[in-house]
Design a protein around this motif. Structure first.
Motif, PDB file in Angstrom:
ATOM      1  N   ALA A 497      18.376   5.815  -3.680  1.00  0.00           N
ATOM      2  CA  ALA A 497      17.250   4.878  -3.667  1.00  0.00           C
ATOM      3  C   ALA A 497      15.994   5.470  -4.291  1.00  0.00           C
ATOM      4  N   ALA A 498      16.068   6.744  -4.752  1.00  0.00           N
ATOM      5  CA  ALA A 498      14.901   7.424  -5.343  1.00  0.00           C
ATOM      6  C   ALA A 498      13.726   7.405  -4.368  1.00  0.00           C
ATOM      7  N   TRP A 499      14.046   7.826  -3.126  1.00  0.00           N
ATOM      8  CA  TRP A 499      13.022   7.789  -2.083  1.00  0.00           C
ATOM      9  C   TRP A 499      12.937   9.144  -1.387  1.00  0.00           C
ATOM     10  N   PRO A 500      12.322  10.120  -2.022  1.00  0.00           N
ATOM     11  CA  PRO A 500      12.124  11.407  -1.329  1.00  0.00           C
ATOM     12  C   PRO A 500      11.154  11.256  -0.167  1.00  0.00           C
ATOM     13  N   ARG A 501      11.214  12.189   0.740  1.00  0.00           N
ATOM     14  CA  ARG A 501      10.390  12.094   1.936  1.00  0.00           C
ATOM     15  C   ARG A 501       8.898  12.175   1.616  1.00  0.00           C
ATOM     16  N   GLU A 502       8.536  12.686   0.454  1.00  0.00           N
ATOM     17  CA  GLU A 502       7.118  12.810   0.113  1.00  0.00           C
ATOM     18  C   GLU A 502       6.482  11.479  -0.284  1.00  0.00           C
ATOM     19  N   LEU A 503       7.304  10.491  -0.632  1.00  0.00           N
ATOM     20  CA  LEU A 503       6.779   9.186  -1.053  1.00  0.00           C
ATOM     21  C   LEU A 503       6.750   8.229   0.134  1.00  0.00           C
ATOM     22  N   PRO A 504       5.671   7.426   0.285  1.00  0.00           N
ATOM     23  CA  PRO A 504       5.625   6.461   1.394  1.00  0.00           C
ATOM     24  C   PRO A 504       6.642   5.346   1.239  1.00  0.00           C
ATOM     25  N   LEU A 505       6.881   4.899   0.002  1.00  0.00           N
ATOM     26  CA  LEU A 505       7.849   3.845  -0.279  1.00  0.00           C
ATOM     27  C   LEU A 505       8.552   4.165  -1.591  1.00  0.00           C
ATOM     28  N   PRO A 506       9.787   3.719  -1.779  1.00  0.00           N
ATOM     29  CA  PRO A 506      10.470   3.944  -3.052  1.00  0.00           C
ATOM     30  C   PRO A 506       9.862   3.081  -4.156  1.00  0.00           C
ATOM     31  N   PRO A 507      10.071   3.444  -5.412  1.00  0.00           N
ATOM     32  CA  PRO A 507       9.504   2.641  -6.513  1.00  0.00           C
ATOM     33  C   PRO A 507       9.972   1.193  -6.505  1.00  0.00           C
ATOM     34  N   ALA A 508      11.227   0.948  -6.105  1.00  0.00           N
ATOM     35  CA  ALA A 508      11.718  -0.431  -6.101  1.00  0.00           C
ATOM     36  C   ALA A 508      10.958  -1.287  -5.091  1.00  0.00           C
ATOM     37  N   ALA A 509      10.664  -0.739  -3.913  1.00  0.00           N
ATOM     38  CA  ALA A 509       9.914  -1.490  -2.915  1.00  0.00           C
ATOM     39  C   ALA A 509       8.485  -1.740  -3.377  1.00  0.00           C
ATOM     40  N   LEU A 510       7.876  -0.738  -4.009  1.00  0.00           N
ATOM     41  CA  LEU A 510       6.517  -0.928  -4.520  1.00  0.00           C
ATOM     42  C   LEU A 510       6.489  -1.982  -5.631  1.00  0.00           C
ATOM     43  N   GLY A 511       7.480  -1.946  -6.533  1.00  0.00           N
ATOM     44  CA  GLY A 511       7.532  -2.951  -7.591  1.00  0.00           C
ATOM     45  C   GLY A 511       7.759  -4.348  -7.057  1.00  0.00           C
ATOM     46  N   THR A 561      18.339  -1.003  -9.243  1.00  0.00           N
ATOM     47  CA  THR A 561      17.766   0.331  -9.036  1.00  0.00           C
ATOM     48  C   THR A 561      18.827   1.320  -8.567  1.00  0.00           C
ATOM     49  N   VAL A 562      19.621   0.919  -7.566  1.00  0.00           N
ATOM     50  CA  VAL A 562      20.674   1.814  -7.074  1.00  0.00           C
ATOM     51  C   VAL A 562      21.709   2.085  -8.161  1.00  0.00           C
ATOM     52  N   GLY A 563      22.097   1.056  -8.905  1.00  0.00           N
ATOM     53  CA  GLY A 563      23.058   1.254  -9.974  1.00  0.00           C
ATOM     54  C   GLY A 563      22.546   2.183 -11.063  1.00  0.00           C
ATOM     55  N   CYS A 564      21.305   1.991 -11.495  1.00  0.00           N
ATOM     56  CA  CYS A 564      20.740   2.869 -12.534  1.00  0.00           C
ATOM     57  C   CYS A 564      20.584   4.302 -12.033  1.00  0.00           C
TER      58      CYS A 564
END
Length: 701
Positions: A497-511, A561-564
């Protein structure tokens, strides 16, 4: 017919109201001009009439106030300021979106484009249109739902004389076919040349409500325009002869070789110039304004093609009287010039050689593709500034009445049956103590769009912002996944999901949250429904359409996002890093719920705060503010655990769940039980309540 009673704006602090007790009528089949200098309250009067501004008074459109009309855009076509719309949207796409909002067939967009001469520019962006083309598009938006009444604020502002002629020709054609036209202007000569009745405002009050003949006689006066390289000599000669003959002649020099002579004629000025051997380049009768700030009158307007109606005009039964032909104003019969007595001239007879030879010309309709160039060709026959003298086609109010039979009321029928050529003395006027003068104007939500899902799809796909945002999300997500896999310490599920613990939300959720915020915030910046009320209607049908479209967009974005990310991780690090987790179903539900929840949060927050930035800020506030608060509450000693929820639920229902349904319930409970899921659910519930509260408050007022 428009009837305005006691329109008064709310005063600000200790200042007097901008508009104070304005009452007037605008009759069907006539063009009415609202005249006044800048700052006299013309725009405020229109906003009060359209219930876009708080104040007192009441306005009836064919016997009904605007908030009592089922479909306002089908009764009143409005143009206030520039055309509201996203600058990146195409002309045709903007009109197609408004077709869904007004509930008319999509082919109507092509019809009005052809009528206003914008077919060749239908693929142009709104931000690239010139002033003249913007006015054409604004008129097309106003005519889209085939309204009976047109209300336009300074429609000719910034236009050339050619474009001005074309615009007023369109307005005249609308009035000739039974419609009501009201426009504002600051030029008295424009009002006298193009209107049938002139309502003059000064300091927010009506100082005159006159027929155009009376207005021209009391406000305008004839003059002789002269161009000569010896302007000073001619001025001195005219002044000397006037003093000798004791004549009231006034000579005004206006820049270089131009003179205006008041109180004389072309023959007298020409004789004086000939006797003194002065070369004259121009000698013509004109009409000058007695007030300050006058400008030269535009050239002759020519009738423009009327916009075709939504439905074929029904035949008028023989038992019903034909609608009366609107009385041609004296300004339309002859040029404004000085006459000894204020008489009304008889209509001129059309010469035999000017009888139209085609059915289109005989009916008063020009070809549909008529632009300013065609108007120039028609104006060459009479360049002196006279209005067209052809007898107009009898109006047909049914041509503009696109309301259905179930919405017709008795008072509408009474208004339709009012003769269009009734004299001002026969028109009923509002008494001074009318109760409507103290009735506040209330902002009611418009019932548009009539086709919310179709409107939302065209709004979302009409500009490239959504596609660019989605592409940017995929690129940023893939890059983040690669960097997180390189650094390590990121679980497999979060890595996909490209969601490391350092980010509040993943890029897909922000988009998804940004796209949801654009769904309402973009409309508040560029209100596409301004043709109805000037504000975005807060209707549950529109909200449901926006939530559905944003949910589908979030679902597609989550899957892509998950597929890419999986493909990029496989290319960089191999199959081991890109493997699918064992609990992929519950994790997938949690992932899709997070992305769709952020999209919904953006939609609701933008609808509540009326801005894109406010909606996106609410999405960011979920992990930054709400999640820590939820974690603190869940970590308290008094919080009970929800362990064993599926087993207890099975015991309560006393039935076996098919296909292992208790596992899905358990997964859903775990998703909601997580801090992010709980915070997002809490935020959505709060925003839904706030949206419903603001909607109910707007209806209650």
């Amino acid at each position: 017919m428009i009837q305005a009673f006691g329109l008064t704006s709310n005063p600000r602090k200790d200042l007097p109201p901008v508009v104070d007790d304005v009452s007037f009528d605008a009759r069907a089949g006539h063009v009415t001009a609202l005249l006044g200098a800048a700052g006299t309250g013309k725009t405020t009067v229109l906003r009060l009439m359209l219930e876009l501004q708080q104040g007192r008074g009441l306005t009836h459109f064919r016997g009904r106030p605007l908030h009592r009309i089922a479909h306002p855009s089908r009764e009143v076509g409005v143009l206030l300021g520039d055309v509201p719309g996203h600058p990146k949207r195409t002309v045709r796409g903007h009109l197609r979106m408004l077709c869904a909002a007004a509930g008319v067939p999509v082919r109507r967009a092509d019809e009005v484009l052809e009528a206003v001469g914008l077919v060749s520019l239908r693929d142009e962006r709104l931000g690239t249109l010139s002033r003249g083309m913007d006015r054409r598009l604004g008129l097309a938006c106003a005519l889209l739902a085939d309204p009976h009444t047109l209300v336009l604020d300074d429609p000719a502002g910034g236009l050339t004389a050619r474009e001005n002629r074309w615009l007023h020709g369109m307005l005249r054609a609308h009035a000739v076919h039974g419609g009501t036209v009201l426009f504002t202007t600051a030029d008295p000569k424009e009002a006298a040349r193009f209107a049938d009745r002139v309502v003059t405002l000064d300091a927010g009050r009506v100082v005159a409500d006159q027929d155009v003949a009376d207005f021209a006689r009391t406000r305008l006066r004839p003059r002789v325009a002269v161009r000569t390289p010896h302007a000073a000599r001619l001025a001195a000669a005219l002044t000397k002869e006037a003093r000798t003959g004791r004549c009231s002649v006034e000579v005004v020099r206006e820049g270089g070789n131009r003179l205006f002579v008041y109180g004389s004629t072309c023959a007298d000025v020409g004789d004086t110039a000939f006797r003194h051997g002065i070369l004259v380049h121009q000698l013509a009768d004109e009409v000058g304004d007695m007030g300050p700030g006058a400008v030269e009158p535009p050239l002759t307007p020519q009738p423009a093609p009327p916009v075709p109606a939504l439905e074929p005009t029904p035949p008028v039964p023989a038992s019903e009287p034909a609608p009366p032909t609107p009385a041609s104003s004296p300004a339309a019969q002859e040029p404004l010039k000085h006459v000894p007595e204020p008489t009304v001239p008889e209509p001129e007879t059309i010469p035999p050689d000017t009888v139209p030879s085609t059915p289109e010309a005989a009916s008063g309709r020009l070809p549909a593709q008529t632009g300013p160039e065609d108007a120039d060709k028609a104006a060459e026959a009479d360049i002196s500034g006279d209005r067209a003298t052809a007898e107009p086609t009898p109006p047909n109010p049914a041509h503009h009445d696109s309301t259905t039979a179930d919405t017709r009321t008795a008072d509408t029928a009474l208004q339709d049956s009012t003769p269009a050529d009734t004299t001002p003395a026969e028109q009923p006027s509002a008494p001074a103590d009318h109760t409507a003068e103290t009735e506040p104007l209330t902002e009611y939500p418009a019932p548009s769009p009539l086709r919310p899902l179709r409107y939302e799809l065209r709004r979302a796909t009409g500009v490239g912002a959504g596609f660019l945002t989605g592409a940017a999300v995929l690129v940023v997500s893939a890059f983040t996944a690669v960097v997180a896999a390189r650094v390590g310490h990121t679980p497999q599920a979060r890595l996909l999901a490209a969601w490391p613990r350092e980010l509040p939300l993943p890029p897909a959720a922000l988009g998804a949250g940004l796209l949801g915020a654009l769904a309402f915030g973009d409309e508040f910046r560029h209100p596409a429904l301004a043709a109805d009320r000037g504000t975005v209607p807060r209707r549950l049908g529109l909200l449901a359409a926006k939530l559905l479209v944003s949910a589908v967009t979030g679902l597609v974005l989550a899957v892509l996002t998950v597929g890419c990310d999986a493909e990029v991780l496989y290319l960089f690090y191999g199959r081991e890093v890109a493997r699918v987790p064992a609990e992929w179903l519950s994790l997938g539900v949690s992932w899709v719920g997070l992305v769709i929840g952020c999209a919904w949060a953006g939609v609701l927050a933008a609808g509540v705060f009326r801005s894109t930035s406010g909606g996106f800020a609410a999405v960011l506030a979920v992990p930054v503010v709400v999640v820590p608060a939820v974690e603190k509450v869940l970590a308290g000693p008094s919080v009970r655990s929800a362990a064993g929820f599926p087993l207890r639920l099975r015991e309560v229902l006393l039935a076996q769940w098919p296909f292992g349904g208790e596992r899905y319930l358990a997964g859903l409970a775990r998703v909601i039980g997580q801090p992010v899921g709980s915070a997002l659910a809490l935020s959505l519930a709060t925003l839904v309540c706030a949206y419903l509260l603001t909607t109910l408050r707007s209806r209650a007022r």
